[in-house]
Scaffold this active site. Structure first.
Site, PDB file in Angstrom:
ATOM      1  N   ASN A   1      -4.914   2.141  -1.776  1.00  0.00           N
ATOM      2  CA  ASN A   1      -5.511   0.799  -1.782  1.00  0.00           C
ATOM      3  C   ASN A   1      -6.243   0.498  -3.084  1.00  0.00           C
ATOM      4  O   ASN A   1      -6.679  -0.622  -3.311  1.00  0.00           O
ATOM      5  CB  ASN A   1      -6.445   0.599  -0.580  1.00  0.00           C
ATOM      6  CG  ASN A   1      -7.788   1.264  -0.779  1.00  0.00           C
ATOM      7  OD1 ASN A   1      -7.882   2.288  -1.449  1.00  0.00           O
ATOM      8  ND2 ASN A   1      -8.828   0.698  -0.215  1.00  0.00           N
TER       9      ASN A   1
ATOM     10  N   TYR B   1     -12.358  -8.023  10.089  1.00  0.00           N
ATOM     11  CA  TYR B   1     -13.633  -8.568   9.594  1.00  0.00           C
ATOM     12  C   TYR B   1     -13.691 -10.093   9.610  1.00  0.00           C
ATOM     13  O   TYR B   1     -14.721 -10.677   9.276  1.00  0.00           O
ATOM     14  CB  TYR B   1     -13.955  -8.029   8.194  1.00  0.00           C
ATOM     15  CG  TYR B   1     -12.812  -8.121   7.211  1.00  0.00           C
ATOM     16  CD1 TYR B   1     -12.500  -9.313   6.588  1.00  0.00           C
ATOM     17  CD2 TYR B   1     -12.043  -7.002   6.920  1.00  0.00           C
ATOM     18  CE1 TYR B   1     -11.446  -9.392   5.701  1.00  0.00           C
ATOM     19  CE2 TYR B   1     -10.997  -7.058   6.035  1.00  0.00           C
ATOM     20  CZ  TYR B   1     -10.703  -8.254   5.427  1.00  0.00           C
ATOM     21  OH  TYR B   1      -9.647  -8.336   4.555  1.00  0.00           O
TER      22      TYR B   1
ATOM     23  N   ASP C   1     -10.143   3.378   1.696  1.00  0.00           N
ATOM     24  CA  ASP C   1     -10.325   2.942   3.092  1.00  0.00           C
ATOM     25  C   ASP C   1     -10.852   4.106   3.933  1.00  0.00           C
ATOM     26  O   ASP C   1     -11.669   3.920   4.835  1.00  0.00           O
ATOM     27  CB  ASP C   1      -8.990   2.482   3.701  1.00  0.00           C
ATOM     28  CG  ASP C   1      -8.599   1.081   3.248  1.00  0.00           C
ATOM     29  OD1 ASP C   1      -9.488   0.299   2.857  1.00  0.00           O
ATOM     30  OD2 ASP C   1      -7.387   0.761   3.281  1.00  0.00           O
TER      31      ASP C   1
ATOM     32  N   THR D   1       4.207   0.027  18.983  1.00  0.00           N
ATOM     33  CA  THR D   1       5.495   0.651  18.663  1.00  0.00           C
ATOM     34  C   THR D   1       5.295   2.164  18.657  1.00  0.00           C
ATOM     35  O   THR D   1       4.712   2.729  17.726  1.00  0.00           O
ATOM     36  CB  THR D   1       5.996   0.171  17.286  1.00  0.00           C
ATOM     37  OG1 THR D   1       5.974  -1.261  17.287  1.00  0.00           O
ATOM     38  CG2 THR D   1       7.390   0.668  16.988  1.00  0.00           C
TER      39      THR D   1
ATOM     40  N   LYS E   1       0.817  -1.232   0.000  1.00  0.00           N
ATOM     41  CA  LYS E   1       0.000   0.000   0.000  1.00  0.00           C
ATOM     42  C   LYS E   1       0.845   1.274   0.000  1.00  0.00           C
ATOM     43  O   LYS E   1       0.417   2.298  -0.501  1.00  0.00           O
ATOM     44  CB  LYS E   1      -0.936   0.009   1.210  1.00  0.00           C
ATOM     45  CG  LYS E   1      -2.159  -0.870   1.051  1.00  0.00           C
ATOM     46  CD  LYS E   1      -3.106  -0.700   2.236  1.00  0.00           C
ATOM     47  CE  LYS E   1      -4.368  -1.501   2.043  1.00  0.00           C
ATOM     48  NZ  LYS E   1      -5.304  -1.366   3.166  1.00  0.00           N
TER      49      LYS E   1
ATOM     50  N   GLY F   1      -3.397   1.368  17.073  1.00  0.00           N
ATOM     51  CA  GLY F   1      -2.658   0.971  15.873  1.00  0.00           C
ATOM     52  C   GLY F   1      -2.175   2.187  15.104  1.00  0.00           C
ATOM     53  O   GLY F   1      -2.717   3.300  15.269  1.00  0.00           O
ATOM     54  N   ALA F   2      -1.132   1.980  14.292  1.00  0.00           N
ATOM     55  CA  ALA F   2      -0.575   3.095  13.512  1.00  0.00           C
ATOM     56  C   ALA F   2      -0.104   2.610  12.142  1.00  0.00           C
ATOM     57  O   ALA F   2       0.788   3.190  11.540  1.00  0.00           O
ATOM     58  CB  ALA F   2       0.570   3.745  14.279  1.00  0.00           C
TER      59      ALA F   2
ATOM     60  N   ALA G   1      -4.063   1.077   7.769  1.00  0.00           N
ATOM     61  CA  ALA G   1      -5.492   1.313   8.018  1.00  0.00           C
ATOM     62  C   ALA G   1      -5.671   2.446   9.023  1.00  0.00           C
ATOM     63  O   ALA G   1      -6.565   3.290   8.866  1.00  0.00           O
ATOM     64  CB  ALA G   1      -6.148   0.030   8.525  1.00  0.00           C
TER      65      ALA G   1
HETATM   66  P1  NAP Z   1      -0.328  -2.874   9.133  1.00  0.00           P
HETATM   67  O1  NAP Z   1      -0.002  -1.660   8.367  1.00  0.00           O
HETATM   68  O2  NAP Z   1       0.548  -4.065   9.071  1.00  0.00           O
HETATM   69  O3  NAP Z   1      -0.465  -2.422  10.696  1.00  0.00           O
HETATM   70  C1  NAP Z   1      -0.675  -3.394  11.717  1.00  0.00           C
HETATM   71  C2  NAP Z   1      -0.914  -2.682  13.046  1.00  0.00           C
HETATM   72  O4  NAP Z   1      -1.233  -3.696  14.022  1.00  0.00           O
HETATM   73  C3  NAP Z   1       0.309  -1.918  13.586  1.00  0.00           C
HETATM   74  O5  NAP Z   1      -0.144  -0.795  14.311  1.00  0.00           O
HETATM   75  C4  NAP Z   1       0.926  -2.965  14.543  1.00  0.00           C
HETATM   76  O6  NAP Z   1       1.676  -2.403  15.588  1.00  0.00           O
HETATM   77  C5  NAP Z   1      -0.338  -3.575  15.136  1.00  0.00           C
HETATM   78  N1  NAP Z   1      -0.088  -4.891  15.708  1.00  0.00           N
HETATM   79  C6  NAP Z   1       0.171  -6.041  15.041  1.00  0.00           C
HETATM   80  N2  NAP Z   1       0.341  -7.057  15.913  1.00  0.00           N
HETATM   81  C7  NAP Z   1       0.170  -6.519  17.164  1.00  0.00           C
HETATM   82  C8  NAP Z   1       0.204  -7.062  18.481  1.00  0.00           C
HETATM   83  N3  NAP Z   1       0.434  -8.370  18.701  1.00  0.00           N
HETATM   84  N4  NAP Z   1      -0.045  -6.233  19.518  1.00  0.00           N
HETATM   85  C9  NAP Z   1      -0.302  -4.908  19.314  1.00  0.00           C
HETATM   86  N5  NAP Z   1      -0.343  -4.341  18.090  1.00  0.00           N
HETATM   87  C10 NAP Z   1      -0.107  -5.140  17.027  1.00  0.00           C
HETATM   88  O7  NAP Z   1      -1.794  -3.421   8.760  1.00  0.00           O
HETATM   89  P2  NAP Z   1      -3.062  -2.574   8.253  1.00  0.00           P
HETATM   90  O8  NAP Z   1      -3.100  -2.567   6.774  1.00  0.00           O
HETATM   91  O9  NAP Z   1      -3.120  -1.290   8.987  1.00  0.00           O
HETATM   92  O10 NAP Z   1      -4.257  -3.556   8.724  1.00  0.00           O
HETATM   93  C11 NAP Z   1      -4.526  -3.712  10.094  1.00  0.00           C
HETATM   94  C12 NAP Z   1      -5.807  -4.524  10.291  1.00  0.00           C
HETATM   95  O11 NAP Z   1      -6.902  -3.832   9.721  1.00  0.00           O
HETATM   96  C13 NAP Z   1      -5.783  -5.910   9.636  1.00  0.00           C
HETATM   97  O12 NAP Z   1      -6.437  -6.793  10.519  1.00  0.00           O
HETATM   98  C14 NAP Z   1      -6.606  -5.717   8.387  1.00  0.00           C
HETATM   99  O13 NAP Z   1      -7.244  -6.909   7.970  1.00  0.00           O
HETATM  100  C15 NAP Z   1      -7.638  -4.699   8.864  1.00  0.00           C
HETATM  101  N6  NAP Z   1      -8.199  -3.892   7.774  1.00  0.00           N
HETATM  102  C16 NAP Z   1      -9.543  -3.912   7.606  1.00  0.00           C
HETATM  103  C17 NAP Z   1     -10.107  -3.157   6.598  1.00  0.00           C
HETATM  104  C18 NAP Z   1     -11.598  -3.191   6.394  1.00  0.00           C
HETATM  105  O14 NAP Z   1     -12.043  -2.805   5.322  1.00  0.00           O
HETATM  106  N7  NAP Z   1     -12.387  -3.613   7.374  1.00  0.00           N
HETATM  107  C19 NAP Z   1      -9.311  -2.353   5.757  1.00  0.00           C
HETATM  108  C20 NAP Z   1      -7.925  -2.336   5.975  1.00  0.00           C
HETATM  109  C21 NAP Z   1      -7.384  -3.123   6.991  1.00  0.00           C
HETATM  110  P3  NAP Z   1       3.274  -2.185  15.440  1.00  0.00           P
HETATM  111  O15 NAP Z   1       3.459  -0.885  14.709  1.00  0.00           O
HETATM  112  O16 NAP Z   1       3.719  -2.136  16.864  1.00  0.00           O
HETATM  113  O17 NAP Z   1       3.808  -3.368  14.692  1.00  0.00           O
END
Ligand code: NAP
Length: 254
Positions: free
Chosen positions: A67, A194, A82, A131, A46, A106-107, A110
């Site tokens: 996206n 989801y 998104d 983090t 992304k 989260g950061a 998404a």
């Molecule tokens: P990403 O960029 O990889 O970010 C992942 C986030 O999760 C980071 O903030 C990470 O923290 C945190 N994290 C991962 N494992 C963790 C743990 N064990 N404890 C605490 N924090 C943790 O992923 P993303 O694209 O943002 O997606 C994140 C989630 O949103 C996924 O589940 C995805 O399926 C969902 N999502 C849903 C939609 C929707 O349409 N509903 C759209 C986009 C994404 P660190 O920085 O500390 O690693």
């Protein structure tokens, strides 16, 4: 859900998953230029995809992530659906955000899209992330409040809108981004994961009588917005909901 929307609109076409290792991203985009109306982009591309695009929408530029790509006569134009998809999901559920205090857990990609969308829509946005440096970078870039670990519980209790954007809970109904029992005192709880449809966080929030929203509506609305960008046609969102629900059910029974 895209194929169901294509059929419902009487359009020909298909939507396929194209497994793309990072080293193959540039080559994949050359292929997209030649033969596709557009594509969605997901983890881990992304952010890295931006450098290969001919044009990037102001939202996607501010968010720093794309996206959805539209291929317009060989030109690749990047969007982020998104952000607005999340707002449409809140609107559909009747959840208020203007002038409300929103706490994002989260950061990642998404979180960036949701933080941007909520701030633009008039919410007061705070961010907590495992983090801290990543949350700090996001807060500095968008002018948001950074929440440190010792203040997390107080911020959770007092927020109007808690949004889990971490991947904690994804495919794991046993894990939650918050310790057991910690929930907003009166605020709405949103989890954008989801699959499963009810994460542990959502389950606990529902048990405690909070209003909740899962990740399916955002998934469908970001898809509906992408569909419109690719085809110029507003899709039948209910058809997309039904197809997405069926697809996720199949996924969970694997
Ligand atoms: P990403 O960029 O990889 O970010 C992942 C986030 O999760 C980071 O903030 C990470 O923290 C945190 N994290 C991962 N494992 C963790 C743990 N064990 N404890 C605490 N924090 C943790 O992923 P993303 O694209 O943002 O997606 C994140 C989630 O949103 C996924 O589940 C995805 O399926 C969902 N999502 C849903 C939609 C929707 O349409 N509903 C759209 C986009 C994404 P660190 O920085 O500390 O690693």
């Amino acid at each position: 859900m895209h194929e169901a929307a294509l059929r419902a609109a009487g359009l020909e076409g298909s939507y396929q998953a194209l497994e793309t290792p990072p080293a193959f991203l540039h080559a994949r985009l050359l292929e997209v230029r030649r033969g596709f109306a557009g594509v969605n982009v997901t983890i881990p591309h992304k952010e890295s995809v931006l450098e290969y695009l001919d044009e990037i929408s102001p939202e996607a530029k501010a968010i720093g992530a794309v996206n959805t790509i539209v291929c317009d006569q060989g030109r690749l134009i990047g969007y982020n659906t998104d952000a607005l998809g999340f707002i449409y999901a809140l609107d559909e559920a009747g959840i208020a955000y203007r002038n409300k205090k929103a706490l994002i857990l989260g950061a990642g990609g998404a979180a960036r899209a949701i933080a941007y969308a909520l701030k633009e829509a008039g919410a007061r946005v705070a961010v907590y992330n495992r983090t801290r440096e990543r949350a700090m970078a996001l807060c500095e870039a968008m002018g948001l409040q950074l929440i440190s670990e010792p203040l997390l519980a107080t911020e959770v209790l007092g927020c109007d809108l808690l949004i889990n954007t971490t991947s904690v809970g994804l495919k794991d109904p046993g894990s939650s981004p918050l310790p057991p029992g910690l929930l907003p005192q009166a605020g709405v709880v949103v989890d954008i994961v989801y699959s499963p449809p009810t994460t542990r966080l959502l389950h606990e929030a529902r048990e405690a009588g909070r209003v909740t929203l899962g990740g399916l509506p955002m998934l469908v609305w970001q898809g509906a917005l992408a569909f419109e960008l690719w085809t110029g046609i507003k899709p039948d969102v209910q058809v997309m909901y039904a197809a997405a629900r069926a697809g996720l059910q199949n996924l969970s029974s694997l």
